[in-house]
Structures are given as C-alpha cells and as structure tokens.
Design an enzyme around this catalytic site. Sequence first.
Site, PDB file in Angstrom:
ATOM      1  N   ASN A 159     -25.697   7.103  32.849  1.00  0.00           N
ATOM      2  CA  ASN A 159     -26.183   6.618  31.344  1.00  0.00           C
ATOM      3  C   ASN A 159     -27.600   7.335  31.112  1.00  0.00           C
ATOM      4  O   ASN A 159     -28.428   6.903  31.819  1.00  0.00           O
ATOM      5  CB  ASN A 159     -26.202   5.139  31.577  1.00  0.00           C
ATOM      6  CG  ASN A 159     -26.761   4.394  30.186  1.00  0.00           C
ATOM      7  OD1 ASN A 159     -26.951   5.105  29.114  1.00  0.00           O
ATOM      8  ND2 ASN A 159     -26.942   3.163  30.304  1.00  0.00           N
ATOM      9  N   ARG A 170     -21.895   7.159  30.061  1.00  0.00           N
ATOM     10  CA  ARG A 170     -21.847   6.065  28.916  1.00  0.00           C
ATOM     11  C   ARG A 170     -22.074   6.820  27.628  1.00  0.00           C
ATOM     12  O   ARG A 170     -23.181   7.498  27.800  1.00  0.00           O
ATOM     13  CB  ARG A 170     -22.820   5.006  29.123  1.00  0.00           C
ATOM     14  CG  ARG A 170     -22.810   4.208  27.971  1.00  0.00           C
ATOM     15  CD  ARG A 170     -23.927   3.122  28.009  1.00  0.00           C
ATOM     16  NE  ARG A 170     -24.146   2.305  26.958  1.00  0.00           N
ATOM     17  CZ  ARG A 170     -25.192   1.688  26.490  1.00  0.00           C
ATOM     18  NH1 ARG A 170     -26.257   1.466  27.280  1.00  0.00           N
ATOM     19  NH2 ARG A 170     -25.025   0.912  25.495  1.00  0.00           N
ATOM     20  N   HIS A 222     -21.991  -2.298  21.953  1.00  0.00           N
ATOM     21  CA  HIS A 222     -21.713  -3.041  22.995  1.00  0.00           C
ATOM     22  C   HIS A 222     -20.203  -2.998  23.503  1.00  0.00           C
ATOM     23  O   HIS A 222     -19.904  -4.274  24.412  1.00  0.00           O
ATOM     24  CB  HIS A 222     -22.420  -4.455  23.188  1.00  0.00           C
ATOM     25  CG  HIS A 222     -24.014  -4.180  22.785  1.00  0.00           C
ATOM     26  ND1 HIS A 222     -24.522  -5.152  21.915  1.00  0.00           N
ATOM     27  CD2 HIS A 222     -24.902  -3.453  23.480  1.00  0.00           C
ATOM     28  CE1 HIS A 222     -25.986  -4.868  21.734  1.00  0.00           C
ATOM     29  NE2 HIS A 222     -26.128  -3.873  22.836  1.00  0.00           N
ATOM     30  N   ARG A 229     -35.649  -5.943  16.511  1.00  0.00           N
ATOM     31  CA  ARG A 229     -34.786  -5.351  15.206  1.00  0.00           C
ATOM     32  C   ARG A 229     -34.264  -6.254  14.512  1.00  0.00           C
ATOM     33  O   ARG A 229     -34.243  -7.649  14.635  1.00  0.00           O
ATOM     34  CB  ARG A 229     -33.561  -4.889  15.989  1.00  0.00           C
ATOM     35  CG  ARG A 229     -33.729  -3.623  16.752  1.00  0.00           C
ATOM     36  CD  ARG A 229     -32.325  -2.986  17.155  1.00  0.00           C
ATOM     37  NE  ARG A 229     -32.482  -2.639  18.519  1.00  0.00           N
ATOM     38  CZ  ARG A 229     -31.429  -2.429  19.519  1.00  0.00           C
ATOM     39  NH1 ARG A 229     -30.221  -2.297  19.076  1.00  0.00           N
ATOM     40  NH2 ARG A 229     -31.580  -2.052  20.512  1.00  0.00           N
ATOM     41  N   GLU A 272     -21.372  -3.229  32.605  1.00  0.00           N
ATOM     42  CA  GLU A 272     -20.642  -1.974  31.697  1.00  0.00           C
ATOM     43  C   GLU A 272     -20.409  -1.056  32.768  1.00  0.00           C
ATOM     44  O   GLU A 272     -19.271  -0.258  32.655  1.00  0.00           O
ATOM     45  CB  GLU A 272     -21.698  -1.646  30.705  1.00  0.00           C
ATOM     46  CG  GLU A 272     -21.809  -2.667  29.548  1.00  0.00           C
ATOM     47  CD  GLU A 272     -23.253  -2.549  28.894  1.00  0.00           C
ATOM     48  OE1 GLU A 272     -24.027  -3.232  29.423  1.00  0.00           O
ATOM     49  OE2 GLU A 272     -23.138  -2.023  27.640  1.00  0.00           O
TER      50      GLU A 272
END
Length: 398
Positions: free
Chosen positions: A7, A91, A180, A241, A384
């Site tokens: 990743n 990823r 996600h 955010r 993940e």
Amino acid sequence: MKILVLNCGSSSLKYQLIDMETETVITKGTYERIGMNNSFITIKQDEEKIRIEHPVKNHEKALKFVFEDILMGEKYGKINSLSEIDAIGHRIVHGGEKFSKAAIVTDEVIENIREVIPLAPLHNPAALLGIEACKSVVPNMPMVVVFDTAFHQTMPKESYMYPLPYDFYEKYKVRKYGFHGTSHRYVSQRVADILGKDIKDLKIITCHLGQGASICAIKDGKSVNTSMGLTPLGGIGMCARSGDLDPSVVTYLMENLKISSKEINDILNKQSGVLGISGVSADFRDVEAAKDEGNERAILAINMHNRIVAEYIARYMVSLQGLDVIVFTAGIGENQIRIRKGICDELKFLGVEIDDEKNNTRGEEIEISTQNSKIKVFVIPTDEEIMIARDTMNLIKK
Ligand code: AMP
C-alpha cells in the site's frame, strides 16, 4: 502460498507478507518519509516493533531495502529467496468505472490507473510508483491490483449519479464512486459468516469510521449505496474532512475569502469535520476528553458526528428496503465505545438496542446489540490486507 500486500502513499510504503494457508501475517512494516533525508522503516514481527533509520531517495530504493535487507535479510529475514513469494497485491484507491474487481497488472491496466489520476491526484500516482518499483526490483513477480472503488461499481445509477447536467458524467465521469470498498466487503462477508447466513439473505449497513469514514448499504452481497462520492471528501463529516455541504458554501467562501481551489480544498480536507467544529483535534480520543471537561464545541462536534452517521443509516434503509445488521469498523468504529453508543441511541426509535456491557470493548469481533434489538449490531475489526491477498491469490491461481 505467500502473498506480499503493498500500500503505497506519496512518501510511504506499507507492506504485509501473508501466509495464505493460515491467513496469518508473517511480517509487516511501514517505510516513511521516502525521498526525505530522514526516512525510516518500522517493522512489526514476532511481537516486536523495530525501527531502522535508512534514508532512501525513492520508492524503488525503499522496496529494494525491504526485499534485500528485511524480508531476505540476515537479521530480520523471513524468507530465503524471492521464489517463496508467489505474488504481490497492490492497494489502489481509484479504479474509475473500468474496474469492478481486482485485475492482474498489465500495461493496459497501468494505463487505466493512470487515466483516473485526475480523480485521485494524491493516491493513484503513489500506487503507480509502487507498481513501477516492483517492476524494477522484482521484474518477474506476478502482480494484482485491488481497488477501493471496485466494490461500489454495483451501485444502481440512481445511487451514483449527481443531479448535474448529464454531459458532466459522459464527458468527465463526474459521478459517485465510493471508497473503502475492500473494507466494506470484508466486514459484510465476515458478519454473514459469523451469523452463519448467506450474505445474499442479509441487508447490511457497514460503517467504516476512521480518519476517512464512509457508510455502505449492502444487499445481495453487493454495494447499493455509499456515502463517499467522486472523491473521499464526500458523505459524512470526518475527523478533519467536511463531508457533504451545500455546494454554494464552496463558491461563497472562495469568492469572499478570495481563496483558490487549492486553498478551499485544504480547508475542506484538513481543517474541517470534528477538528473544525471542536477546534481541539482530529483525533476522537482528544475530542472525547474535551467533551468530558465540558468543552461545548467538542460536545457539538461529537453530537453532529453521531447524528449524521445515524441519519445515513436511516437513509440507507430506503436503499435496502429494510435492515438486518449494522457493522462498525475502522479506528473509531472498532475502538470508540461512546461513539457507537451515541449513534445507536439515535436509532432507538427503529428498535436498535445496545448491550452496554458487550459494547464495552475495543478492537474485538463482537455482537453488541441485545437479544431484543430489532436490528443486530456488530463490531468487526477490518482487514483490507487479507482481502487484497485473497483477491491476489484467486487471480494468480486462475
Ligand atoms: P483509522 O483511520 O481507521 O486508523 O482511525 C483513526 C481514528 O481512530 C483516530 O482518530 C482515533 O480517533 C480512533 N482510534 C484509533 N485507535 C483508537 C483506540 N485504541 N482507542 C480509541 N480510539 C482510537
């Protein structure tokens, strides 16, 4: 079979070497500050955490160090030769509309990832650096790419279109993609397994609540709606955010503060959400502590957060036409006991009932609803990397 999961960020490289027979992590680590003169790597293995200062110029040098000095190295080595690794799984954040599942890396696939750089200008170039580094350091290793957006490609058009002139979708691919996906896919499958049910018989809402946060409605094992949009800025307000706003807020601020698109982007991505409201921190632990001291803005930030998550859950019951299970995952979903409780309390009118004793847990796979609860509620730590490793294995076996 062993799979290496990578990743890559713009200055970081995370890896996990996974034994697929047992689905266990053999070793994992993170290279940070790549390209700066103080780069270092942290390795986690055999219940030890080791930090090595080793400046590297770029991702290629970082990867070379990981292979030669860590994975096959004398001191920390876990394999004797490269041939022990069967494939690498990468990823990738954005796959645009081209990818509804994982893919073997080819020149065409690389080109497709490059084409959607405008939609993920920070993430996709970094992932491509990782792929290029692998091509140079381990040229014969099979590689697979797994996309955060892929799981949501099953959304119906009424979920993913924005009410804008249709041309913007056709010409510029402006639509909701969702992110996600690998996490939503993992926890939804896992909850079906725990319940001993076919995922196709369940209506599930998964809440991935971390630094980035998104909610997903899953029916027949497929994503039918999700809160993030064209980019990972959309949906619920997050740690820093903003999530969704009246779009006029953006133009109003730009015009009145005379700020550029880069500056407004920075405000919406890094200075908003729970941090912006509370003024305390982007970490829920700090904001909870401030709340306990009576800080009114911290209380407001948490109440706003819990309300919007609950509202999204209620809204997605329309997409699902019902709801059997809610799942909480990621840093906040797995660890923040009072946030889970706060969200579920907002849903009491639907018959959602939490068992406070069961909910008093962190990072554990557990059902936290009472026997009487009309909707089951679970905490499932996400994984993940194992999904990326499984997808990689399945593709290279073909
Ligand atoms: P993530 O992006 O999934 O790593 O989530 C990061 C957020 O999860 C942090 O801002 C914290 O608010 C929260 N978090 C992570 N670990 C813990 C923990 N052990 N206890 C409480 N909150 C945590």
